[in-house]
Scaffold this motif. Structure first.
Motif, short mmCIF file in Angstrom:
data_model
loop_
_atom_site.label_atom_id
_atom_site.label_comp_id
_atom_site.label_asym_id
_atom_site.label_seq_id
_atom_site.Cartn_x
_atom_site.Cartn_y
_atom_site.Cartn_z
N GLN A 1 0.82 -1.22 0.00
CA GLN A 1 0.00 0.00 0.00
C GLN A 1 0.85 1.26 0.00
O GLN A 1 0.54 2.24 -0.66
CB GLN A 1 -0.92 -0.01 1.22
N GLN A 2 1.97 1.25 0.73
CA GLN A 2 2.79 2.44 0.88
C GLN A 2 3.83 2.59 -0.22
O GLN A 2 4.45 3.64 -0.32
CB GLN A 2 3.49 2.41 2.25
N SER A 3 4.03 1.53 -1.00
CA SER A 3 5.00 1.64 -2.10
C SER A 3 4.38 2.40 -3.26
O SER A 3 3.17 2.48 -3.40
CB SER A 3 5.42 0.24 -2.57
N ARG A 4 5.23 2.95 -4.08
CA ARG A 4 4.77 3.68 -5.26
C ARG A 4 4.45 2.70 -6.38
O ARG A 4 4.92 1.56 -6.39
CB ARG A 4 5.85 4.67 -5.71
N THR A 5 3.68 3.17 -7.34
CA THR A 5 3.28 2.30 -8.45
C THR A 5 4.46 1.88 -9.30
O THR A 5 4.40 0.85 -9.96
CB THR A 5 2.24 3.00 -9.33
N VAL A 6 5.53 2.70 -9.31
CA VAL A 6 6.68 2.36 -10.16
C VAL A 6 7.63 1.38 -9.49
O VAL A 6 8.56 0.90 -10.12
CB VAL A 6 7.45 3.64 -10.55
N ASP A 7 7.42 1.13 -8.17
CA ASP A 7 8.35 0.27 -7.44
C ASP A 7 8.00 -1.19 -7.62
O ASP A 7 6.85 -1.56 -7.88
CB ASP A 7 8.32 0.63 -5.95
N MET A 8 8.98 -2.05 -7.48
CA MET A 8 8.82 -3.50 -7.57
C MET A 8 9.06 -4.09 -6.19
O MET A 8 10.15 -3.99 -5.65
CB MET A 8 9.82 -4.08 -8.59
N LEU A 9 7.99 -4.69 -5.62
CA LEU A 9 8.06 -5.24 -4.27
C LEU A 9 7.94 -6.76 -4.36
O LEU A 9 7.09 -7.28 -5.09
CB LEU A 9 6.92 -4.66 -3.42
N ALA A 10 8.75 -7.49 -3.60
CA ALA A 10 8.73 -8.94 -3.65
C ALA A 10 9.10 -9.50 -2.27
O ALA A 10 9.74 -8.84 -1.45
CB ALA A 10 9.70 -9.47 -4.71
N ARG A 11 8.62 -10.76 -2.05
CA ARG A 11 9.07 -11.47 -0.86
C ARG A 11 10.36 -12.18 -1.20
O ARG A 11 10.43 -12.95 -2.15
CB ARG A 11 8.00 -12.49 -0.42
N TRP A 12 11.37 -11.88 -0.42
CA TRP A 12 12.72 -12.40 -0.71
C TRP A 12 12.90 -13.79 -0.12
O TRP A 12 13.66 -14.59 -0.62
CB TRP A 12 13.73 -11.41 -0.17
#
Length: 962
Positions: free
Chosen positions: A865-876
């Motif tokens: 929710q807090q990340s930007r739309t351009v960011d790539m978030l993943a479970r490492w």
């Protein structure tokens, strides 16, 4: 003493240039400032054979020619074709020094080893070489060819091919000749390494101003509109009449290498080591490597037929051209290059919000407004004008500020009522009410009273990006999960999901004449009927090339300008309304980007307003590199130009053949490709084409911007192919390119033979159909099996983490490699952060693994929710997460990570355990000087440092921050 004299002269030149540049405000408005030109460099990476551009020419057909030390490059606006030493050209060496286009539209080429070649109507004709470098060629009015050499004097070749040589004993000051010029009287002016002379009508050499030019290398000659002679030398620029009068010094102690008149008022001056100068109305402006010139040594200058200036340098060819867009960056005075919001104010100024402060553009000047009294970072997200002409400034981390007459009058932030200091939208209403859109909800300010609206009040998402009040009084709130309408103190959700799964609403634009509100979303633009509430999507299926759009601007000419991450779209409002009413299925779209004058095609969104219409009719767009401005009427000017068109290749069954005359093609010719090019250089990539193959097509066929036409299995017969070109929305050029050809028939294509075999085919028809049906059935079974196998395989290659719904490590590895390579190509910043939940093992040990899994899911949801739309978030893996932040400075990335850390620290987990609190540790790094494998190692070391320092903190690699 000579050294002091040299520094004195350099200082005088510097003062002259500074005074001249400062005086550019007095230059007439019809002469664009150098900063308003679109600058472009072409070099070996773009297809040139060598970066030293010795000479430039444009032939009558429209081609541009560039002479280099590695051959001749012919340019059509899209690509280069290289001609070097081979039997076709007849060049004795690849080194080319000079071009000359004569009165018969022939191109003369001279260069190393004395090679002389004439190109006319596509035919190359070589002459006997001289065996010495040729510096200049000139064909005079009597068709005598003058040849200037490097060390063997001057040659004259008459129409009969006889050659005569001028040497020092004949009156030449030097046998090293740099330049030639024919004046209206037919005299040939000769610039040498030791002075200037001319050759009279009796072919005798006459000296010129010996006191000024003796011993002085003369590099360039030109005639002005008064038929006065300009002489560019190693010691400066001089002006003299053709009557051999005493020269006048125009530019002292500047080594001049090239001269070119744009018109009778503007002179361009190339120098040996000081770049490019422009002289107009007594003012001299300078352009060198500091303003984008690839090299300060100027070798050649040319204006093409569309008034593009081409500059040959030692570092490639440099072009100055008019373009639809102009861009303002920190070079022109902006506070920062990363622009998020623009506002056209009623005071006539344009306000520009950047990541490093607030700028104001007024009357062609940019100044910056200091917000440091209340804003630490001065990072501006949003702008709006109040009913009393006040200026509202929404910031990234310091709330919202009201400015009156340049002074801060009010400041709202979390300490006095706002839910968050990140303000992405501001809407002052006529009644004095102020609406604020933040990252954690919307606020309504009425006097001293502040009311906050969040999920509990009906907002589908607290992340607010746009606010707008329509003419019928409805207040529209754009969020990260759709649109909310506020009316009569109630919030009503307007779901966008039915429209191709639209979610984000980035901006609103009202079309009062049509009764519509246009919404820019992450699935295209949605037209909302203000009276009925009906909505209509114009997205990919209707011709929009990509999903995410930020802001719609309606100009004064009936066009929409729409900003996006991939450039600026323009489409007809009339076509859009026809789609809404069901009268047509799609819209025609033009895409503008870097080649049209934008410093970056990545327009910014996510805050209001990302683009706007100024009072002068121009459209302004916030981008990742400055603010871009377009004057829509300029496109109409470009549309009036008619680019010539040529046919470049005729391929028959993949073999190139000549097409100078009508071609007879053998029977069985299967595939014909015809490649063509519109020789226009302002917007080469968007030139439109239409073709007509007479004998096959019934009328003109639109080819859009494609530069080839392909035909297969044409029947025998005679054909004529025609192609014409036009700039977008312009008239079609009448100078169509044509070629004719004939395809011969096989014996069986004769009519008598066809009648003969008709009966045989009839007998075999039934058997053939049965066989075909059986074959199709077998293929169907085979395809069904293949689809089943591939579906199973795709399911095994899942890219999503099953627990958190985030991307898994495999997906992230692919994204990391892609973004790293992209960042390296574009020299942009890529940041990477590793995130670890502190003491997570205690959660599993003390509260169970089921609670631990729920904690992971909630943490993932907050991060997403807090990340930007351009960011790539993943479970490492385990309790670790990773986030990739492309095109993000280290400072901005640190702000994002710190916000994530604070949100996790405040996460309410009492439903899982009464005393459960979570914190995270973050290691942040950037790709600066790091190879791809080192990026993760660097972030991991920073994460370890965060753990070692006590957890619940952000540590930046190789830094003591946080």
């Amino acid at each position: 003493m000579p050294l002091l004299y040299w520094f004195f002269l350099r200082g005088c030149l510097f003062l002259l240039l500074c005074c001249s540049i400062s005086a550019t405000a007095h230059v007439s408005d019809d002469v664009p400032a150098l900063d308003n030109y679109f600058k472009e460099t072409l070099n070996t990476r773009d297809g040139l054979p060598h970066n030293t551009i010795n000479t430039i020419a444009q032939t009558a057909d429209g081609y541009l020619w560039f002479g280099t030390w590695e051959g001749v490059a012919r340019y059509n606006g899209r690509e280069f074709r290289i001609f070097d030493r081979n039997p076709e050209t007849g060049l004795p060496d690849v080194g080319v020094r000079t071009f000359f286009v004569d009165q018969h539209n022939a191109l003369w080429i001279g260069g190393s080893r004395g090679g002389i070649v004439k190109v006319h109507n596509g035919q190359w004709q070589a002459y006997p070489p001289l065996g010495v470098l040729i510096n200049r060629l000139l064909l005079d009015k009597q068709d005598r060819l003058w040849i200037a050499t490097e060390g063997q004097g001057l040659f004259m070749q008459n129409a009969a091919g006889e050659r005569f040589q001028y040497l020092r004993q004949d009156g030449l000051p030097s046998e090293q000749i740099h330049t030639l010029l024919e004046d209206p009287a037919g005299r040939i002016w000769v610039g040498t390494a030791d002075g200037l002379v001319y050759i009279d009508a009796q072919l005798h050499i006459q000296p010129v101003a010996a006191d000024y030019y003796n011993g002085v290398p003369v590099f360039a000659l030109a005639l002005n509109h008064k038929s006065e002679l300009l002489v560019g030398t190693e010691r400066g620029l001089f002006l003299s009449g053709l009557d051999n009068t005493t020269p006048q010094i125009l530019l002292d102690n500047v080594p001049v290498s090239a001269l070119l008149f744009e018109n009778e008022h503007i002179l361009w001056i190339g120098t040996i080591d000081r770049g490019l100068l422009r002289q107009h109305a007594g003012v001299i402006e300078e352009l060198d490597i500091r303003q984008g010139l690839p090299n300060n040594r100027i070798l050649a200058l040319l204006f093409d037929k569309e008034k593009n200036l081409w500059v040959g340098t030692n570092g490639g060819v440099f072009r100055l051209r008019d373009a639809p867009f102009s861009t303002f960056t920190t070079v022109q005075g902006l506070a920062g290059n990363y622009v998020r919001s623009v506002l056209s104010h009623s005071d006539g100024c344009m306000y520009i919000g950047t990541s490093r402060g607030l700028s104001r553009y007024c009357a062609g000047k940019i100044d910056n407004i200091d917000l440091s009294a209340v804003s630490i970072g001065q990072s501006v997200l949003s702008l709006a004008e109040g009913p009393n002409q006040s200026l509202w400034v929404g910031t990234y981390a310091d709330g919202v500020i009201e400015l009156n007459a340049g002074r801060i009058s009010r400041h709202f932030h979390t300490d006095n009522g706002l839910p968050a200091n990140e303000v992405r939208a501001v809407l002052p209403l006529a009644d004095g009410t102020i609406w604020i859109g933040t990252a954690l909800g919307a606020s309504r300010i009425n006097g001293e009273d502040i009311r906050n609206f969040g999920r509990e009040d009906g907002l589908p998402s607290p992340f607010i990006m746009a606010l707008y009040q329509s003419s019928n009084g409805k207040l529209f709130i754009g969020s990260g999960a759709g649109v909310v309408i506020f009316q009569e103190d109630k919030l009503t959700t307007l779901s966008l999901t039915p429209f191709d799964g639209a979610d984000y609403a980035f901006g609103f634009t009202e079309d009062r004449d049509a009764g519509l509100l246009w919404m820019a979303t992450d699935r295209g633009i949605i037209a909302y009927e203000l009276n009925t509430g009906k909505m209509h999507l114009i997205g990919r299926e209707q011709g929009i090339p990509f999903d995410k759009l930020f802001q719609v601007v309606l100009d004064k000419h009936g066009y929409f300008w729409i900003s996006s991450n991939r450039g600026v779209l323009r489409l007809s409002r009339a076509q859009a309304l026809e789609v809404v009413s069901g009268q047509r299925n799609n819209v025609d779209v033009e895409l503008f980007g870097e080649s049209d004058g934008m410093a970056s095609a990545q327009a910014n969104g996510g805050s209001a307003k990302a683009a706007t219409l100024h009072h002068d009719g121009s459209v302004w767009i916030a981008t990742s590199i400055g603010v871009s401005r377009v004057q829509p009427e300029r496109l109409q000017y470009f549309a009036t130009m008619l680019p010539p068109v040529v046919i470049e290749q005729f391929l028959v069954d993949e073999n190139e053949i000549s097409f100078t005359e009508s071609q007879v093609l053998p029977a069985g010719t299967n595939r014909i490709e015809i490649h063509y090019a519109g020789l226009g250089y302002i917007m080469s990539q968007r030139i439109q084409y239409r073709t007509w193959l007479e004998g096959f097509d019934q009328n003109w066929v639109s080819r859009d911007s494609y530069i080839s036409a392909e035909y297969t299995n044409l029947p025998p017969g005679k054909y004529r192919f025609k192609v014409s070109a036009a700039y977008p929305n312009g008239e079609w050029g009448q100078n169509e390119a044509e070629l004719t050809f004939e395809i011969l028939p096989y014996l069986w294509q004769e009519i008598w033979f066809q009648v003969f075999i008709l009966f045989a085919f009839s007998l075999l028809a039934v058997l053939a159909i049965r066989w075909r049906l059986a074959s199709l059935k077998r293929n169907e079974l085979r395809l069904l099996k293949l689809v089943s196998e591939q579906t199973t395989e795709l399911q095994l290659l899942a890219r999503q983490d099953a627990l958190t719904g985030l991307a898994n490590r495999r997906a992230f590895d692919e994204a990391l490699q892609h973004e790293y390579q992209r960042a390296q190509r574009s020299a942009s910043t890529l940041c990477l952060a590793l995130i670890d939940i502190d003491h997570f093992k205690q959660v599993n040990d003390q509260l169970s693994h089921a609670v631990g899994d729920e904690v992971l899911k909630r943490v993932a949801a907050v991060l997403k929710q807090q990340s930007r739309t351009v960011d790539m978030l993943a479970r490492w893996g385990g309790e670790e997460f990773v986030i990739l932040l492309p095109d993000t400075s280290l400072e901005d990335a640190a702000e994002v990570c710190e916000r994530l850390r604070q949100k996790i620290e405040k996460l309410d987990l009492h439903t899982l355990s009464a005393h459960l609190k979570l914190t995270i540790s973050i290691g942040l790094t950037t790709n600066h000087k790091l190879a791809l494998p080192q990026l993760l190692i660097s972030a991991d070391k920073a994460l370890y440092q965060a753990k070692r320092l006590g957890r619940n903190r952000l540590v930046i690699a190789d830094s003591n921050q946080y």
